[in-house]
Design an enzyme around this catalytic site. Structure first.
Site, PDB file in Angstrom:
ATOM      1  N   HIS A 146     -86.650  63.997 101.742  1.00  0.00           N
ATOM      2  CA  HIS A 146     -87.693  63.263 102.469  1.00  0.00           C
ATOM      3  C   HIS A 146     -87.513  63.417 103.976  1.00  0.00           C
ATOM      4  O   HIS A 146     -86.398  63.599 104.469  1.00  0.00           O
ATOM      5  CB  HIS A 146     -87.780  61.786 102.035  1.00  0.00           C
ATOM      6  CG  HIS A 146     -86.678  60.892 102.475  1.00  0.00           C
ATOM      7  ND1 HIS A 146     -86.356  59.719 101.814  1.00  0.00           N
ATOM      8  CD2 HIS A 146     -85.819  60.960 103.511  1.00  0.00           C
ATOM      9  CE1 HIS A 146     -85.372  59.134 102.426  1.00  0.00           C
ATOM     10  NE2 HIS A 146     -85.023  59.853 103.466  1.00  0.00           N
TER      11      HIS A 146
ATOM     12  N   ASN B 131     -83.058  63.641  98.980  1.00  0.00           N
ATOM     13  CA  ASN B 131     -84.140  64.169  98.140  1.00  0.00           C
ATOM     14  C   ASN B 131     -85.158  64.966  98.962  1.00  0.00           C
ATOM     15  O   ASN B 131     -86.239  65.269  98.493  1.00  0.00           O
ATOM     16  CB  ASN B 131     -84.844  63.019  97.398  1.00  0.00           C
ATOM     17  CG  ASN B 131     -85.489  62.013  98.349  1.00  0.00           C
ATOM     18  OD1 ASN B 131     -85.502  62.212  99.563  1.00  0.00           O
ATOM     19  ND2 ASN B 131     -86.034  60.939  97.808  1.00  0.00           N
TER      20      ASN B 131
ATOM     21  N   GLU C 251     -91.595  60.596 100.685  1.00  0.00           N
ATOM     22  CA  GLU C 251     -90.794  60.914  99.514  1.00  0.00           C
ATOM     23  C   GLU C 251     -91.373  62.125  98.774  1.00  0.00           C
ATOM     24  O   GLU C 251     -92.523  62.517  99.012  1.00  0.00           O
ATOM     25  CB  GLU C 251     -90.783  59.685  98.582  1.00  0.00           C
ATOM     26  CG  GLU C 251     -90.203  58.418  99.212  1.00  0.00           C
ATOM     27  CD  GLU C 251     -88.671  58.432  99.289  1.00  0.00           C
ATOM     28  OE1 GLU C 251     -88.063  59.504  99.401  1.00  0.00           O
ATOM     29  OE2 GLU C 251     -88.084  57.332  99.260  1.00  0.00           O
TER      30      GLU C 251
ATOM     31  N   ASP D 255     -90.785  55.330 111.044  1.00  0.00           N
ATOM     32  CA  ASP D 255     -91.083  54.451 109.909  1.00  0.00           C
ATOM     33  C   ASP D 255     -90.549  53.031 110.091  1.00  0.00           C
ATOM     34  O   ASP D 255     -89.778  52.750 111.010  1.00  0.00           O
ATOM     35  CB  ASP D 255     -90.538  55.063 108.608  1.00  0.00           C
ATOM     36  CG  ASP D 255     -89.138  55.651 108.753  1.00  0.00           C
ATOM     37  OD1 ASP D 255     -88.415  55.253 109.683  1.00  0.00           O
ATOM     38  OD2 ASP D 255     -88.770  56.513 107.940  1.00  0.00           O
TER      39      ASP D 255
HETATM   40  P1  PGA Z   1     -79.317  59.018 107.126  1.00  0.00           P
HETATM   41  O1  PGA Z   1     -80.784  59.048 106.572  1.00  0.00           O
HETATM   42  O2  PGA Z   1     -79.393  59.485 108.530  1.00  0.00           O
HETATM   43  O3  PGA Z   1     -78.898  57.595 107.014  1.00  0.00           O
HETATM   44  O4  PGA Z   1     -78.521  59.941 106.266  1.00  0.00           O
HETATM   45  C1  PGA Z   1     -81.602  60.147 106.813  1.00  0.00           C
HETATM   46  C2  PGA Z   1     -82.863  60.004 106.007  1.00  0.00           C
HETATM   47  O5  PGA Z   1     -82.821  59.426 104.912  1.00  0.00           O
HETATM   48  O6  PGA Z   1     -83.900  60.489 106.480  1.00  0.00           O
END
Ligand code: PGA
Length: 260
Positions: free
Chosen positions: A138, A136, A143, A67
């Site tokens: 994702h 959450n 999302e 992304d």
């Molecule tokens: P993080 O993010 O590695 O910074 O915890 C993971 C994500 O949100 O997919």
């Protein structure tokens, strides 16, 4: 689904790195899907260390990131392109033209999303997709509520994701409201998925990802349907899973691995 239980973040990173290095060593033109965020930073440090030792070359590797934020130029210090350059690409021998991230400042956003998909196909598909998981549920920036059939697309970021990512920005207001993300169907087409999870904060999300019924409201549940998922998780991230784990009844096995 296989779960590899490790002691801590460091072990998670080194074991993930050794899996990727082995794949790169054994394949002429490996295609790797990459992620950003805090979780893979240790993996990237370890890949750089292996490269510096002469253990691996990335000359033949093609990468596709999950992304990118909409509206951030690649020179912007908070863009994912900048993150990837700084944390990995600038320190290894991967040719620039083999690196792919969605273009966050495209004027032809829809066309670029379609092209991103066809570039993945042209490269022969993703061999191993590295994933983190959001609080959450994702995966990528898909999302809750994103269709399991989604392809690379523009997404509205939820308040909780913007809040979680605001640590990289000087204020919450600066966090973009949109991003481009590989879709869930795109991620699911990867031949293998390597999900990295560290820390107690992620214990509930990991528990739900592997135990909750499939639901677009918790995107990571889709991984239960993928035939080749390896989860490398540390003890804290696995704390909730282990509370109710029964080897004889479970759809997954947990293997303990320690670094030599
Ligand atoms: P993080 O993010 O590695 O910074 O915890 C993971 C994500 O949100 O997919």
């Amino acid at each position: 689904m296989q779960i590899i239980k490790v002691k801590n973040y460091e072990e998670m990173s080194v074991i993930a790195s050794s899996m990727l290095v082995e794949h790169v060593q054994q394949n002429e033109s490996p295609v790797i899907g990459l992620a950003t965020g805090s979780t893979p930073e240790g993996l990237y440090r370890s890949l750089i260390a292996e490269y510096r030792k002469g253990a691996v070359s990335f000359q033949g590797v093609t990468t596709f990131n999950l992304d990118e934020y909409v509206g951030l130029n690649k020179d912007d210090a908070t863009s994912y392109q900048f993150y990837m350059n700084q944390k990995l690409f600038d320190h290894i021998d991967i040719p620039e033209e083999q690196i792919h991230l969605p273009n966050g400042v495209s004027e032809e956003l829809q066309q670029d999303c379609t092209d991103y998909e066809s570039n993945i196909q042209k490269a022969g598909g993703i061999d191993i997709q590295v994933l983190g998981i959001g609080l959450n549920g994702h995966i990528g920036f898909n999302e809750p509520g994103t269709s399991f059939l989604s392809r690379t697309h523009a997404v509205e970021l939820t308040a909780s994701t913007r809040e979680a990512n605001s640590r990289y920005f000087s204020s919450l207001a600066e966090v973009p409201t949109q991003a481009i993300s590989m879709g869930i169907a795109t991620i699911m087409e990867s031949k293998k998925i390597l999900l990295l999870v560290s820390g107690e904060e992620k214990a509930e999300a990991l528990y739900q990802a592997i135990n909750s019924p499939l639901s677009e409201e918790f995107p990571a549940t889709i991984l239960q349907l993928h035939p080749e998922v390896t989860i490398i998780a540390d003890e804290l991230a696995l704390s909730k899973v282990l509370e109710s784990y029964d080897e004889s009844e479970s759809a997954f096995e947990i293997k303990e691995l320690q670094m030599k």
